[in-house]
Design a protein around this motif. Structure first.
Motif, PDB file in Angstrom:
ATOM      1  N   THR A 196       0.846  -1.195   0.000  1.00  0.00           N
ATOM      2  CA  THR A 196       0.000   0.000   0.000  1.00  0.00           C
ATOM      3  C   THR A 196       0.880   1.243   0.000  1.00  0.00           C
ATOM      4  N   LEU A 197       0.212   2.400  -0.009  1.00  0.00           N
ATOM      5  CA  LEU A 197       0.925   3.678   0.088  1.00  0.00           C
ATOM      6  C   LEU A 197       1.839   3.692   1.305  1.00  0.00           C
ATOM      7  N   TRP A 198       1.357   3.180   2.431  1.00  0.00           N
ATOM      8  CA  TRP A 198       2.110   3.254   3.680  1.00  0.00           C
ATOM      9  C   TRP A 198       3.283   2.284   3.706  1.00  0.00           C
ATOM     10  N   THR A 199       3.109   1.103   3.126  1.00  0.00           N
ATOM     11  CA  THR A 199       4.259   0.193   3.083  1.00  0.00           C
ATOM     12  C   THR A 199       5.321   0.723   2.128  1.00  0.00           C
ATOM     13  N   ALA A 200       4.894   1.365   1.031  1.00  0.00           N
ATOM     14  CA  ALA A 200       5.861   1.963   0.108  1.00  0.00           C
ATOM     15  C   ALA A 200       6.640   3.083   0.797  1.00  0.00           C
ATOM     16  N   ILE A 201       5.927   3.924   1.560  1.00  0.00           N
ATOM     17  CA  ILE A 201       6.604   4.997   2.310  1.00  0.00           C
ATOM     18  C   ILE A 201       7.592   4.393   3.302  1.00  0.00           C
ATOM     19  N   ALA A 202       7.187   3.302   3.968  1.00  0.00           N
ATOM     20  CA  ALA A 202       8.079   2.655   4.938  1.00  0.00           C
ATOM     21  C   ALA A 202       9.345   2.133   4.257  1.00  0.00           C
ATOM     22  N   HIS A 203       9.187   1.485   3.092  1.00  0.00           N
ATOM     23  CA  HIS A 203      10.363   0.993   2.359  1.00  0.00           C
ATOM     24  C   HIS A 203      11.280   2.151   1.967  1.00  0.00           C
ATOM     25  N   ILE A 204      10.692   3.251   1.467  1.00  0.00           N
ATOM     26  CA  ILE A 204      11.502   4.396   1.034  1.00  0.00           C
ATOM     27  C   ILE A 204      12.238   5.016   2.213  1.00  0.00           C
ATOM     28  N   LEU A 205      11.520   5.225   3.322  1.00  0.00           N
ATOM     29  CA  LEU A 205      12.152   5.830   4.491  1.00  0.00           C
ATOM     30  C   LEU A 205      13.265   4.945   5.034  1.00  0.00           C
ATOM     31  N   THR A 206      13.059   3.635   4.994  1.00  0.00           N
ATOM     32  CA  THR A 206      14.107   2.716   5.439  1.00  0.00           C
ATOM     33  C   THR A 206      15.355   2.872   4.583  1.00  0.00           C
ATOM     34  N   ALA A 207      15.140   3.083   3.271  1.00  0.00           N
ATOM     35  CA  ALA A 207      16.268   3.245   2.353  1.00  0.00           C
ATOM     36  C   ALA A 207      16.908   4.627   2.463  1.00  0.00           C
TER      37      ALA A 207
ATOM     38  N   ALA B  20      12.187  -0.415  10.983  1.00  0.00           N
ATOM     39  CA  ALA B  20      13.355   0.405  10.647  1.00  0.00           C
ATOM     40  C   ALA B  20      12.968   1.867  10.469  1.00  0.00           C
ATOM     41  N   SER B  21      11.788   2.131   9.892  1.00  0.00           N
ATOM     42  CA  SER B  21      11.328   3.515   9.714  1.00  0.00           C
ATOM     43  C   SER B  21      11.115   4.201  11.055  1.00  0.00           C
TER      44      SER B  21
ATOM     45  N   LEU C 136      13.597   1.754  -6.668  1.00  0.00           N
ATOM     46  CA  LEU C 136      12.213   2.216  -6.804  1.00  0.00           C
ATOM     47  C   LEU C 136      11.341   1.194  -7.527  1.00  0.00           C
ATOM     48  N   ILE C 137      11.818   0.640  -8.630  1.00  0.00           N
ATOM     49  CA  ILE C 137      11.030  -0.342  -9.375  1.00  0.00           C
ATOM     50  C   ILE C 137      10.703  -1.539  -8.489  1.00  0.00           C
ATOM     51  N   GLU C 138      11.701  -1.992  -7.716  1.00  0.00           N
ATOM     52  CA  GLU C 138      11.488  -3.141  -6.840  1.00  0.00           C
ATOM     53  C   GLU C 138      10.447  -2.833  -5.768  1.00  0.00           C
ATOM     54  N   ILE C 139      10.450  -1.605  -5.235  1.00  0.00           N
ATOM     55  CA  ILE C 139       9.427  -1.219  -4.263  1.00  0.00           C
ATOM     56  C   ILE C 139       8.059  -1.145  -4.932  1.00  0.00           C
ATOM     57  N   GLN C 140       7.990  -0.549  -6.113  1.00  0.00           N
ATOM     58  CA  GLN C 140       6.727  -0.409  -6.830  1.00  0.00           C
ATOM     59  C   GLN C 140       6.133  -1.772  -7.177  1.00  0.00           C
ATOM     60  N   ASP C 141       6.979  -2.758  -7.361  1.00  0.00           N
ATOM     61  CA  ASP C 141       6.502  -4.101  -7.706  1.00  0.00           C
ATOM     62  C   ASP C 141       5.819  -4.796  -6.535  1.00  0.00           C
ATOM     63  N   THR C 142       5.877  -4.210  -5.332  1.00  0.00           N
ATOM     64  CA  THR C 142       5.177  -4.794  -4.183  1.00  0.00           C
ATOM     65  C   THR C 142       3.764  -4.241  -4.031  1.00  0.00           C
ATOM     66  N   LEU C 143       3.393  -3.208  -4.822  1.00  0.00           N
ATOM     67  CA  LEU C 143       2.123  -2.501  -4.625  1.00  0.00           C
ATOM     68  C   LEU C 143       0.955  -3.231  -5.275  1.00  0.00           C
ATOM     69  N   LYS C 144      -0.172  -3.228  -4.599  1.00  0.00           N
ATOM     70  CA  LYS C 144      -1.385  -3.799  -5.171  1.00  0.00           C
ATOM     71  C   LYS C 144      -2.051  -2.778  -6.088  1.00  0.00           C
ATOM     72  N   SER C 145      -2.873  -3.283  -6.979  1.00  0.00           N
ATOM     73  CA  SER C 145      -3.593  -2.427  -7.929  1.00  0.00           C
ATOM     74  C   SER C 145      -5.011  -2.964  -8.078  1.00  0.00           C
ATOM     75  N   PRO C 146      -6.068  -2.091  -8.175  1.00  0.00           N
ATOM     76  CA  PRO C 146      -6.006  -0.631  -8.174  1.00  0.00           C
ATOM     77  C   PRO C 146      -5.751  -0.074  -6.772  1.00  0.00           C
ATOM     78  N   PRO C 147      -5.439   1.265  -6.694  1.00  0.00           N
ATOM     79  CA  PRO C 147      -5.208   2.225  -7.771  1.00  0.00           C
ATOM     80  C   PRO C 147      -3.927   1.895  -8.545  1.00  0.00           C
ATOM     81  N   PRO C 148      -3.723   2.514  -9.714  1.00  0.00           N
ATOM     82  CA  PRO C 148      -2.516   2.231 -10.504  1.00  0.00           C
ATOM     83  C   PRO C 148      -1.248   2.410  -9.680  1.00  0.00           C
TER      84      PRO C 148
END
Length: 459
Positions: free
Chosen positions: A25-36, A185-186, A246-258
């Motif tokens: 989700t949006l929040w897991t993506a934010i968590a991955h980014i902040l960890t990085a 980690a975040s 970034l691509i690897e993080i984006q590949d964990t996201l569910k859809s929809p939304p895009p």
């Protein structure tokens, strides 16, 4: 002990592309980014601001934040092909380069730089963790013996200890199974960044004045100033490194939304949060110490008291870097294991998982290739960290190497193909100018960082 082939897993747990159901989700993506992103780089920003001065320092952070946002937006559109919403997915950065740019040479260059960068981040995290572990011991020593006590400790034991922990954590199967680790980690990154900011702010209040100058730290020669400024730019570039995954993080996201919409929101939110903390830590650290700003804000011992708070902050750094190491290592593991599975599809060593049931513990699934390769990977990063334990110089070198090709060049070139932008149109000229300017900055940072690493090694 049962043996389970990867081909025998339940069909209901997979997408139509053969990968596990995406639940990000949006929040897991934010968590991955902040960890990085909010990693060891934040601790060197006060030193970077000190080299650049009160005007160039904060402006450089804003510029790198804007560059990161632009790059992440371009790259998020390239996750699917040809349509950014309904096209085929890319699971790795290298896959996207291969699809869009279509040349074997560029794909290999991208793959080499990406793996080199992520491998380098692992080395940097081993160094940083050992420094933080040692700082806890030194903090307690200074508290008991006084600030003039020698309190000298080595790094090797702590590097080996961190390596042992990573051997265990590296058995996490993939990115989708480590959301809990990224969230933890975040939280840790917020904790120690907040403590660094609070200690700097308190020291400024205690000093009753703001230290530092517009031109930054004074050096004996102009050449030395150029090297320090170059290295500082490399350190700031290292502080925004997540385009490489970034691509690897984006590949964990569910859809929809895009996925590209979710990723752009996550990128903007994460960059705003990190830039706020970076400015707070960098500027208040410089305001507190001026020309004496340490290379690592929480382990350079500008702060001695309260010792328990410094210990807690360094413990948070260690816990955060356990997750940060995995965020940058999992894509390397996935690429190698995918390549092995394609080369030897009938090998039990590569494809079979062994299920081990231990009473009162979750079921363990062990793959022999994963166990052997990932253990060797962790051992190699730990060994190199023991050979080159130079914090600021390693950060600057990694930031300079990673910044232009992976954060700027490939996203821009893929975006041209995705949007069918013709040469010498307005958008083409703007993006090419943007890319060329970032190339110049990257080269300056690279030269300064190499010089700093050589100087430290020879001294």
């Amino acid at each position: 002990m049962a043996v389970l082939s990867s081909l025998e897993l339940p069909n209901g747990s997979y997408n139509d592309d053969g990968h596990q159901i995406r639940t990000g989700t949006l929040w897991t993506a934010i968590a991955h980014i902040l960890t990085a992103v909010i990693g060891s780089g934040v601790l060197s920003l006060a030193w970077s601001v000190a080299q650049l001065g009160w005007i160039a320092g904060p402006i450089s952070m804003f510029c790198f934040a804007m560059v990161t946002c632009v790059s992440s937006f371009l790259l998020s559109h390239c996750y699917r092909y040809p349509d950014p919403v309904t096209g085929a997915r890319h699971h790795f950065y290298m896959d996207a380069v291969k699809t869009y740019l279509g040349t074997r040479k560029q794909t290999w260059i991208c793959g080499f730089l990406q793996i080199l960068s992520m491998y380098g981040f692992g080395i940097a995290y081993v160094i940083t963790t050992s420094i933080s572990m040692r700082a806890i011991q030194k903090s307690n020593c200074y508290h008991k013996e006084g600030h003039q006590a020698p309190c000298t400790y080595g790094d090797s034991f702590y590097m080996l200890l961190f390596g042992a922990i990573q051997i265990v954590c590296s058995q996490i199967p993939d990115f989708r199974n480590m959301e809990w680790l990224s969230i933890l980690a975040s939280i840790m990154s917020f904790s120690y960044a907040s403590i660094g900011f609070a200690l700097g702010f308190a020291k400024v209040i205690g000093n009753r004045r703001v230290k530092g100058s517009i031109s930054g730290v004074q050096t004996a020669t102009i050449a030395q100033k150029v090297w320090k400024v170059s290295q500082a730019l490399g350190d700031i570039a290292f502080a925004y490194p997540y385009s490489v995954i970034l691509i690897e993080i984006q590949d964990t996201l569910k859809s929809p939304p895009p996925e590209n919409q979710t990723m752009k929101k996550a990128s903007m939110t994460a960059v705003l949060i990190t830039t706020f903390f970076y400015l707070c830590c960098g500027c208040f650290g410089y305001a507190a110490f001026g020309d004496q700003t340490p290379g690592n804000l929480l382990t350079g011992f500008g702060f001695y008291e309260p010792y328990w708070l410094i210990d807690f902050a360094n413990a948070c750094i260690v816990l955060h870097l356990v997750g940060g190491y995995q965020v940058f290592s999992q894509p390397v593991f996935a690429v190698f294991e995918k390549w092995c599975a394609e080369k030897v599809p009938n090998s039990g060593f590569v494809n079979n998982s062994y299920t081990i049931k231990i009473p009162q513990l979750p079921v363990l699934r062990i793959n022999l290739l994963r166990l052997c390769f990932r253990t060797c990977y962790v051992l190699s990063t730990t060994g190199l960290a023991m050979l080159f334990p130079y914090f600021n110089q390693v950060l600057g070198l990694l930031g300079a190497l990673n910044f232009w090709p992976l954060t700027i060049y490939f996203p821009v070139q893929m975006y041209f193909v995705q949007r069918k932008i013709e040469p010498w149109t307005r958008n083409w000229i703007i993006l090419q100018s943007f890319s060329f300017f970032c190339l110049l900055v990257s080269l300056i940072a690279l030269v300064g960082s190499v010089e700093g690493l050589i100087s430290e090694r020879l001294s």
